[in-house]
Design an enzyme around this catalytic site. Sequence first.
Site, PDB file in Angstrom:
ATOM      1  N   ALA A   1       0.810  -1.290   0.007  1.00 15.10           N
ATOM      2  CA  ALA A   1      -0.064  -0.038   0.129  1.00 15.10           C
ATOM      3  C   ALA A   1       0.625   1.313  -0.032  1.00 15.10           C
ATOM      4  O   ALA A   1       0.516   2.320  -0.715  1.00 15.10           O
ATOM      5  CB  ALA A   1      -0.928   0.052   1.429  1.00 15.10           C
ATOM      6  N   TYR A   2       1.869   1.283   0.924  1.00  8.91           N
ATOM      7  CA  TYR A   2       2.684   2.401   0.919  1.00  8.91           C
ATOM      8  C   TYR A   2       3.525   2.571  -0.535  1.00  8.91           C
ATOM      9  O   TYR A   2       3.631   3.863  -1.087  1.00  8.91           O
ATOM     10  CB  TYR A   2       3.634   2.384   2.163  1.00  8.91           C
ATOM     11  CG  TYR A   2       4.598   3.379   2.119  1.00  8.91           C
ATOM     12  CD1 TYR A   2       4.281   4.756   2.860  1.00  8.91           C
ATOM     13  CD2 TYR A   2       5.977   3.458   1.692  1.00  8.91           C
ATOM     14  CE1 TYR A   2       5.173   5.616   3.085  1.00  8.91           C
ATOM     15  CE2 TYR A   2       6.882   4.222   1.668  1.00  8.91           C
ATOM     16  CZ  TYR A   2       6.321   5.545   2.233  1.00  8.91           C
ATOM     17  OH  TYR A   2       7.279   6.865   2.389  1.00  8.91           O
TER      18      TYR A   2
END
Length: 250
Positions: free
Chosen positions: A143-144
């Site tokens: 996600a990051y």
Amino acid sequence: MAVVVVTGGTRGIGFGMAKELIARGATVVICGRSGVDEAAAELGATGVVCDMTDRAQVEALWEKAAALGPVAHWVNNAGVTTSRKHLADLPVAELETVVSANLLGVMNGSAVAVRHMLAQGSGTVWNMEGFGSDGRTMPNLTAYGATKRAVTYVTDSLAKELKGTPVKAAHLSPGMVLTDLLTHDYAPEELEKTKKIFNILADKVETVTPFLAEGILKGVKNGGRVAWLTGGKIAFRFATAGFRKRDLFS
């Protein structure tokens, strides 16, 4: 004196950049969701409580900064990371938070700053890169990394939209910096394994931020990049790792 906005300026790289910008004569406005008054007092900066995912609050941040003079630079630095888990195991609340903060926040900041900079006739929007910006991938950072890859796209695309105007969009690439964002959520035994690579490639905030501050104030062409950890520097560090003793954790 140049007026510079640094989002997420209450700690870490943002705080370090604000400190170095002030040392170079800039008038700095920082924002954050908490700890703003304390950080601003320590820096001698103007502090504004602002959630970058809320467009109205971002507009208020601009107005506060513009009251001090034309805003020369707007640095979209605010961001968060998630627990180090597989995407399938990541709580939806964490997923929504990281996407909102790292992508929607950057888009809000860019949109507000660009619109007002075009009206004032000058300015540069800087978007902070991070792991994933160059296309690298790593398990448990899905996600990051995806948000940082998207930030690079946003910046490149924004630079094309600004072609032929007096306003610029540019990348700010700090490399691997030893902050709580980098070491967040490592199990003790996992952190011990990763310290070796950190000691080769990472740097402390006080090492990187003077370079970033000078790059911001000097400026680059539209779509350009101020990058600390270049490919050549990475190659040199690996080649000399056996002869150089670095311990960033001591």
